[in-house]
Enzyme design. Structure first.
Site, PDB file in Angstrom:
ATOM      1  N   ASN A 164      52.414  39.922  36.798  1.00 26.77           N
ATOM      2  CA  ASN A 164      52.307  41.520  36.886  1.00 26.77           C
ATOM      3  C   ASN A 164      52.879  41.724  38.101  1.00 26.77           C
ATOM      4  OD1 ASN A 164      51.925  44.030  37.116  1.00 26.77           O
ATOM      5  ND2 ASN A 164      49.606  43.889  36.840  1.00 26.77           N
ATOM      6  N   LYS A 186      53.452  44.265  39.603  1.00 25.29           N
ATOM      7  CA  LYS A 186      53.099  45.516  40.303  1.00 25.29           C
ATOM      8  C   LYS A 186      54.119  46.091  41.117  1.00 25.29           C
ATOM      9  CE  LYS A 186      48.396  43.543  40.365  1.00 25.29           C
ATOM     10  NZ  LYS A 186      47.238  43.249  40.900  1.00 25.29           N
ATOM     11  N   HIS A 217      45.864  48.931  32.920  1.00 23.82           N
ATOM     12  CA  HIS A 217      45.483  48.165  34.120  1.00 23.82           C
ATOM     13  C   HIS A 217      44.418  48.841  34.973  1.00 23.82           C
ATOM     14  CE1 HIS A 217      45.696  45.894  37.671  1.00 23.82           C
ATOM     15  NE2 HIS A 217      46.164  44.973  37.196  1.00 23.82           N
ATOM     16  N   GLU A 273      44.148  49.254  37.932  1.00 25.46           N
ATOM     17  CA  GLU A 273      44.999  49.869  39.113  1.00 25.46           C
ATOM     18  C   GLU A 273      45.399  51.421  38.340  1.00 25.46           C
ATOM     19  OE1 GLU A 273      47.527  47.044  40.236  1.00 25.46           O
ATOM     20  OE2 GLU A 273      45.927  45.858  41.043  1.00 25.46           O
ATOM     21  N   GLU A 294      40.195  41.288  33.230  1.00 28.50           N
ATOM     22  CA  GLU A 294      40.605  41.139  34.745  1.00 28.50           C
ATOM     23  C   GLU A 294      39.433  42.011  35.463  1.00 28.50           C
ATOM     24  OE1 GLU A 294      45.084  40.817  35.421  1.00 28.50           O
ATOM     25  OE2 GLU A 294      44.518  42.785  35.466  1.00 28.50           O
ATOM     26  N   GLY A 303      43.493  40.575  43.564  1.00 28.33           N
ATOM     27  CA  GLY A 303      43.827  40.712  44.736  1.00 28.33           C
ATOM     28  C   GLY A 303      43.091  40.310  46.025  1.00 28.33           C
ATOM     29  N   SER A 311      43.247  36.622  40.683  1.00 31.07           N
ATOM     30  CA  SER A 311      43.468  35.757  41.646  1.00 31.07           C
ATOM     31  C   SER A 311      43.503  34.394  40.784  1.00 31.07           C
ATOM     32  CB  SER A 311      42.339  35.658  42.591  1.00 31.07           C
ATOM     33  OG  SER A 311      42.140  36.618  43.545  1.00 31.07           O
TER      34      SER A 311
HETATM   35  P1  13P Z   1      46.194  38.945  41.420  1.00 35.30           P
HETATM   36  O1  13P Z   1      46.648  37.885  40.625  1.00 35.30           O
HETATM   37  O2  13P Z   1      46.830  39.412  42.729  1.00 35.30           O
HETATM   38  O3  13P Z   1      44.830  39.038  41.675  1.00 35.30           O
HETATM   39  O4  13P Z   1      46.277  40.224  40.415  1.00 35.30           O
HETATM   40  C1  13P Z   1      45.639  40.239  39.186  1.00 35.30           C
HETATM   41  C2  13P Z   1      46.050  41.286  38.416  1.00 35.30           C
HETATM   42  O5  13P Z   1      45.995  42.443  38.417  1.00 35.30           O
HETATM   43  C3  13P Z   1      47.299  41.137  37.279  1.00 35.30           C
HETATM   44  O6  13P Z   1      47.369  42.205  36.479  1.00 35.30           O
END
Ligand code: 13P
Length: 252
Positions: free
Chosen positions: A10, A12, A97, A99, A169, A175, A215
């Site tokens: 992803n 982002k 997601h 976010e 997640e 992150g 992560s």
């Molecule tokens: P990270 O791998 O950067 O922690 O992000 C995970 C994520 O939100 C994947 O959709």
């Protein structure tokens, strides 16, 4: 039952179209052959979709989107429809997601609408769920995730459900460099599979693929993917780098 491992990136809001092209052209040879054993998917920004699809021609890498709207077309400024994604050659779409839930007010109800629309257009939804740190500390993680899953799958048939992908997640692990322990990740992924079994049946629960995200990187992927109920990863930061090829390898 053995399920094919999924290594999904992803991106982002990262990589412009030119960066996407050069990265994917480099990635193709790095995952060659491995992308037959493992489903390799990059979910890229909308503007990268067409050049990305062009850049992975001749490989088994698939290109996904990070969101979509649940209407077919019309006066929805700024949105992209499932039909548009499908016609561009997109195969997968991330839905719900954390976010999007946090910054763009997505709810379990809109997630359900999007899941149903994606399925109608033969796009594979990667349905996200996950608890906050506060919810984990309150001890309500499993209850909360079960509710997210039950609403996401409202009015989704058994046959359609088994072809979807779920991504667990934990928000506190995204992150932050703070991965859930394999025990924590496996506990929740197992509970998700149990919930699918309750909603449908054992066959559906055994067929559906459940990913861990938060992560996930080339160092921890192998151990995570070796868990009974974890069928791969949804990877943010580590999908922007060449090391992603090692995550794919961990799924072999
Ligand atoms: P990270 O791998 O950067 O922690 O992000 C995970 C994520 O939100 C994947 O959709």
């Amino acid at each position: 039952m053995s399920r094919k491992i999924v290594a999904a990136g992803n991106w982002k809001m990262n990589k412009d179209p030119f960066e996407a092209i050069s990265f994917l052209k480099e990635m193709g040879p790095l995952v060659k052959g491995k992308d037959e054993d493992v489903d390799v998917i990059f979910c890229v920004p909308f503007i990268d979709i067409l050049p990305a699809i062009d850049s992975v021609k001749g490989t088994n890498i698939k290109i996904g989107a990070q969101n979509m709207y649940f209407e077919e077309n019309g006066a929805y400024t700024g949105e992209v429809s499932p039909g548009m994604l499908k016609s561009a050659g997109v195969t997968h779409v991330i839905i719900g997601h954390s976010e999007r839930r946090e910054y763009f007010s997505e709810s379990d109800i809109t997630v359900n609408k999007k899941v149903k629309k994606a399925i109608e257009h033969k796009l594979t939804p990667i349905i996200c769920c996950g608890e906050t740190l506060e919810q984990r500390e309150q001890g309500i993680t499993i209850d909360f995730i079960r509710q997210q899953i039950k609403i996401a799958f409202l009015e989704v048939s058994k046959d359609d459900a088994k072809d979807t992908i779920i991504a667990y997640e934990p928000i506190w692990a995204i992150g932050t460099g703070k991965t859930a322990t394999t025990e924590q990740a496996e506990e929740v992924c197992g509970a998700i599979r149990k919930t699918i079994e309750e909603l449908y049946d054992t066959d559906t629960a055994q067929a559906i693929r459940i990913l861990y995200g938060g992560s996930c990187n080339e160092k921890n992927a192998k151990e995570l993917f070796a868990q009974e109920d974890i069928d791969g990863g949804l990877v943010g930061g580590a999908s922007l780098k060449k090391e992603f090829a090692q995550i794919v390898e961990a799924g072999q």
